[in-house]
Design a protein around this motif. Structure first.
Motif, PDB file in Angstrom:
ATOM      1  N   LYS A   1       0.852  -1.189   0.000  1.00 30.59           N
ATOM      2  CA  LYS A   1       0.000   0.000   0.000  1.00 30.59           C
ATOM      3  C   LYS A   1       0.892   1.245   0.000  1.00 30.59           C
ATOM      4  N   LEU A   2       0.670   2.111  -0.981  1.00 30.50           N
ATOM      5  CA  LEU A   2       1.477   3.319  -1.150  1.00 30.50           C
ATOM      6  C   LEU A   2       0.570   4.536  -1.082  1.00 30.50           C
TER       7      LEU A   2
ATOM      8  N   LEU B   1       3.844  11.328  -6.923  1.00 32.44           N
ATOM      9  CA  LEU B   1       4.460  10.010  -7.071  1.00 32.44           C
ATOM     10  C   LEU B   1       5.108   9.975  -8.450  1.00 32.44           C
ATOM     11  N   SER B   2       6.409   9.758  -8.493  1.00 33.08           N
ATOM     12  CA  SER B   2       7.148   9.733  -9.753  1.00 33.08           C
ATOM     13  C   SER B   2       7.722   8.333  -9.962  1.00 33.08           C
ATOM     14  N   LEU B   3       7.289   7.674 -11.051  1.00 30.60           N
ATOM     15  CA  LEU B   3       7.766   6.339 -11.376  1.00 30.60           C
ATOM     16  C   LEU B   3       8.758   6.423 -12.526  1.00 30.60           C
TER      17      LEU B   3
ATOM     18  N   ASP C   1      -1.889  -1.310  -3.825  1.00 33.88           N
ATOM     19  CA  ASP C   1      -2.861  -0.212  -3.777  1.00 33.88           C
ATOM     20  C   ASP C   1      -2.107   1.104  -3.686  1.00 33.88           C
ATOM     21  N   VAL C   2      -2.487   2.071  -4.528  1.00 31.96           N
ATOM     22  CA  VAL C   2      -1.796   3.362  -4.573  1.00 31.96           C
ATOM     23  C   VAL C   2      -2.803   4.500  -4.471  1.00 31.96           C
TER      24      VAL C   2
ATOM     25  N   THR D   1      -4.166  -0.943  -7.994  1.00 34.93           N
ATOM     26  CA  THR D   1      -5.396  -0.164  -7.965  1.00 34.93           C
ATOM     27  C   THR D   1      -4.972   1.243  -7.602  1.00 34.93           C
ATOM     28  N   CYS D   2      -5.565   2.210  -8.256  1.00 36.28           N
ATOM     29  CA  CYS D   2      -5.070   3.576  -8.148  1.00 36.28           C
ATOM     30  C   CYS D   2      -6.201   4.544  -7.833  1.00 36.28           C
ATOM     31  N   ALA D   3      -5.968   5.415  -6.860  1.00 36.56           N
ATOM     32  CA  ALA D   3      -6.912   6.491  -6.556  1.00 36.56           C
ATOM     33  C   ALA D   3      -6.118   7.782  -6.471  1.00 36.56           C
TER      34      ALA D   3
END
Length: 132
Positions: A76-77, A83-85, A94-95, A111-113
């Motif tokens: 979980k992030l 947020l830089s990938l 989960d992000v 999963t992204c919110a």
């Protein structure tokens, strides 16, 4: 007078490093920044920036203000701002973040919110409300 050392009352400028070939199991809480080039299994909670280097691996939970990821993250992030990938990043879980930057080549299986600021006008005064 001139030889006195001034202590930094603001710990946000401090950096914590988990070096290559190091591993840590447990929870970490700090106001400073983190750089992970080794392996962490657990929770990182900071009001600073978290950087996971190319060979870094984190499994668990990260709750921070900003994050730059080049290595591997699973769990979980939660990132309050950006947020830089990087192209070598591998994310799963989960992000939740404020803004997202993804370089071509990054693996993002999560999963992204996205948090956003919603302006609510009450009685002629603007208020900003964060939502997730």
């Amino acid at each position: 007078m001139f030889n006195e050392k001034k202590e930094n009352p603001n710990p946000v400028g401090e950096r914590n490093i988990i070096a290559k070939n190091s591993s840590l199991v447990g929870d970490i809480k700090s106001d400073g920044d983190f750089r992970v080039d080794g392996k962490i299994e657990g929770t990182i909670q900071t009001s600073g920036r978290v950087v996971i280097g190319k060979e870094g691996y984190v499994s668990g939970t990260i709750d921070c203000t900003n994050a730059d990821i080049e290595g591997t993250f699973s769990g979980k992030l939660i990132v309050d701002q950006i947020l830089s990938l990087k192209s070598t990043a591998d994310i799963s879980g989960d992000v939740v973040m404020g803004k997202l930057s993804v370089e071509p080549g990054a693996v993002f299986n999560a999963t992204c919110a996205m948090k956003s600021a919603v302006k609510v006008i009450q009685n002629g005064a603007e208020k900003t409300k964060k939502t997730a």
